[in-house]
Design a protein around this motif. Structure first.
Motif, PDB file in Angstrom:
ATOM      1  N   ARG A  28       0.813  -1.210   0.000  1.00 59.73           N
ATOM      2  CA  ARG A  28       0.000   0.000   0.000  1.00 59.73           C
ATOM      3  C   ARG A  28       0.846   1.260   0.000  1.00 59.73           C
ATOM      4  O   ARG A  28       0.379   2.322  -0.406  1.00 59.73           O
ATOM      5  CB  ARG A  28      -0.939  -0.001   1.205  1.00 59.73           C
ATOM      6  N   SER A  29       2.077   1.139   0.455  1.00 56.99           N
ATOM      7  CA  SER A  29       2.965   2.296   0.502  1.00 56.99           C
ATOM      8  C   SER A  29       3.818   2.446  -0.754  1.00 56.99           C
ATOM      9  O   SER A  29       4.583   3.403  -0.870  1.00 56.99           O
ATOM     10  CB  SER A  29       3.884   2.194   1.727  1.00 56.99           C
ATOM     11  N   LEU A  30       3.673   1.528  -1.681  1.00 59.40           N
ATOM     12  CA  LEU A  30       4.427   1.613  -2.930  1.00 59.40           C
ATOM     13  C   LEU A  30       3.642   2.428  -3.957  1.00 59.40           C
ATOM     14  O   LEU A  30       2.417   2.307  -4.054  1.00 59.40           O
ATOM     15  CB  LEU A  30       4.691   0.215  -3.495  1.00 59.40           C
ATOM     16  N   ARG A 143      -6.801   2.228  -4.925  1.00 59.54           N
ATOM     17  CA  ARG A 143      -6.119   3.465  -5.304  1.00 59.54           C
ATOM     18  C   ARG A 143      -7.139   4.463  -5.843  1.00 59.54           C
ATOM     19  O   ARG A 143      -8.252   4.088  -6.239  1.00 59.54           O
ATOM     20  CB  ARG A 143      -5.044   3.179  -6.351  1.00 59.54           C
ATOM     21  N   LEU A 144      -6.744   5.732  -5.908  1.00 57.54           N
ATOM     22  CA  LEU A 144      -7.650   6.809  -6.283  1.00 57.54           C
ATOM     23  C   LEU A 144      -7.083   7.640  -7.427  1.00 57.54           C
ATOM     24  O   LEU A 144      -5.902   7.973  -7.429  1.00 57.54           O
ATOM     25  CB  LEU A 144      -7.909   7.723  -5.084  1.00 57.54           C
ATOM     26  N   MET A 145      -7.958   7.983  -8.375  1.00 56.07           N
ATOM     27  CA  MET A 145      -7.644   8.956  -9.415  1.00 56.07           C
ATOM     28  C   MET A 145      -8.463  10.201  -9.127  1.00 56.07           C
ATOM     29  O   MET A 145      -9.693  10.131  -8.981  1.00 56.07           O
ATOM     30  CB  MET A 145      -7.977   8.415 -10.806  1.00 56.07           C
ATOM     31  N   ASP A 215       0.957  10.500  -0.301  1.00 54.27           N
ATOM     32  CA  ASP A 215       0.221   9.245  -0.149  1.00 54.27           C
ATOM     33  C   ASP A 215       0.049   8.546  -1.496  1.00 54.27           C
ATOM     34  O   ASP A 215      -0.644   9.052  -2.384  1.00 54.27           O
ATOM     35  CB  ASP A 215      -1.148   9.520   0.478  1.00 54.27           C
ATOM     36  N   PRO A 216       0.629   7.357  -1.668  1.00 55.96           N
ATOM     37  CA  PRO A 216       0.480   6.641  -2.936  1.00 55.96           C
ATOM     38  C   PRO A 216      -0.923   6.101  -3.180  1.00 55.96           C
ATOM     39  O   PRO A 216      -1.199   5.602  -4.276  1.00 55.96           O
ATOM     40  CB  PRO A 216       1.504   5.507  -2.818  1.00 55.96           C
ATOM     41  N   THR A 217      -1.807   6.191  -2.165  1.00 55.21           N
ATOM     42  CA  THR A 217      -3.202   5.797  -2.382  1.00 55.21           C
ATOM     43  C   THR A 217      -3.790   6.611  -3.524  1.00 55.21           C
ATOM     44  O   THR A 217      -4.543   6.092  -4.356  1.00 55.21           O
ATOM     45  CB  THR A 217      -4.026   6.003  -1.099  1.00 55.21           C
TER      46      THR A 217
END
Length: 407
Positions: A28-30, A143-145, A215-217
């Motif tokens: 999740r942190s990548l 993940r979010l766009m 935040d890579p999310t």
């Protein structure tokens, strides 16, 4: 606790718990990165498949439950409850999705409940639902766009809000006025937009202790939603503007992917190094239009994303059209994903009532009227993201309402 379907969630779509989150924090942190036309996560190809959930930061579809709940009557704007946000994350996960595209996580200007009710005036309360949405996406491994500007004059603001703030007295009803190009060409407006982007991306989320830039999310920032010029479909979004906004975003968040939010594939934007992904929208789905878009992109080593499409298809042939559409998306090596329009859930904490929207494209997980199309969408998501096939008679995973959270 109400269940939307009868069977428990399959292991592949099981709901996240606190222990799982800790175990998977390395993934999740990548960041999601790009190698040519392929997106990469943890050294493996990754597909961006999911739903448009435009209302996660600010909604227009429900009435306030109590007099003390923030509400702006002229646009029917209110903040979604945490329960509604969390349920949507659980639903997208159950559908096999990997991400969500959400307008109001980034587009929020011009009314009292917005991030920017007025120029350079930040409403900190408006960050609360956005913070929760980003956090819950991370909890569920999604993940979010995030688009930045809306081409239209809707309740959450956009292009026309900035134009009016700069003294151009225009509304969405005057979209053909040549002055709308001032949004892209007027330095005062461009700088104002960049300041707004800075406020958004440098905000620190109290749930994650990360800024949105860090935040890579949030894996991708999109210039906007269906951006155009004065003539519908003209794709008149100046290359200079796309480059300047892209440089600003990459300067703040160098690990984010940058999406060209022009409504259509504009060849002149191929020269913008900052653009990672091109996209288009489809109402109705059209394989011919998709093929033309992919052919246009054949000269550039960058991927394609189908940002919106009407999942209802065409009347009696809707399911057949949708199936053929999915097969075309799955077959192209340039297509890195897609998000259908659009997903709604229950009016949580009311788990007996679905939230309704008036555009005719409201998909509700657990609504028997939508079950056949939801199965098709889930089959497509799993095929895209995992390369696996799901049988037509497989029962949809269950999602409890309210959905569990991990704090």
């Amino acid at each position: 606790m109400k269940l939307l379907t009868l069977l428990p969630l399959l292991a592949s779509t099981s709901l996240a718990c606190a222990g799982t989150i800790k175990q998977q924090d390395d993934i999740r942190s990548l960041p999601i990165t790009r190698n040519g036309t392929t997106l990469i996560l943890n050294k493996k190809p990754w597909k961006a498949v999911g739903a448009n959930v435009y209302w996660l930061g600010l909604d227009e579809n429900v009435s306030p439950r109590s007099p003390d709940q923030p509400y702006y009557a002229p646009t029917k704007a209110t903040y979604p409850t945490q329960g509604r946000i969390t349920e949507i994350m659980a639903v997208v996960k159950a559908m096999g999705g990997t991400m969500i595209r959400s307008h109001t996580l980034g587009i929020s200007v011009g009314n009292p409940l917005s991030l920017w009710p007025a120029p350079d005036q930040t409403n900190e309360a408006a960050f609360a639902p956005i913070d929760w949405a980003v956090y819950q996406a991370r909890v569920y491994g999604l993940r979010l766009m995030v688009p930045l500007i809306d081409n239209f004059d809707y309740y959450h603001g956009g292009k026309y809000t900035f134009l009016r703030w700069a003294g151009f007295n225009l509304t969405g009803k005057e979209s053909s006025n040549p002055q709308v190009q001032q949004f892209y060409n007027n330095k005062t407006i461009v700088n104002m937009v960049k300041r707004y982007i800075s406020v958004l991306l440098t905000h620190k989320n109290p749930y994650t202790n990360l800024t949105y830039a860090e935040d890579p999310t949030i894996f991708a920032i999109e210039t906007g939603n269906e951006l155009n010029g004065p003539v519908w479909g003209d794709m008149n979004v100046p290359t200079k503007w796309v480059r300047e906004i892209g440089q600003h975003v990459k300067g703040l968040a160098p690990r984010k992917l940058f999406v060209d939010g022009t409504y259509g594939v504009n060849r002149t934007h191929f020269a913008v190094d900052e653009v990672d992904i091109f996209s288009n929208h489809y109402y109705p789905v059209s394989i011919d239009k998709l093929k033309k878009d992919l052919n246009t992109l054949s000269t550039v080593d960058k991927p394609y994303f189908a940002g919106e499409y009407g999942w209802l298809g065409n009347a009696a042939s809707a399911d057949a059209n949708l199936t053929a559409w999915f097969r075309e998306l799955e077959a192209s090596p340039k297509v890195i994903g897609d998000t259908f329009w659009s997903l709604f859930g229950h009016n949580v904490p009311d788990c007996d009532t679905f939230v309704e929207h008036s555009d005719g494209f409201t998909m509700q997980y657990g609504n028997p009227a939508h079950a056949a199309q939801i199965k098709l969408v889930r089959q497509h998501f799993v095929k895209m993201s995992k390369g696996l096939s799901i049988a037509d008679d497989e029962t949809l995973p269950s999602v409890p309402c309210p959905a569990p959270t991990a704090r």
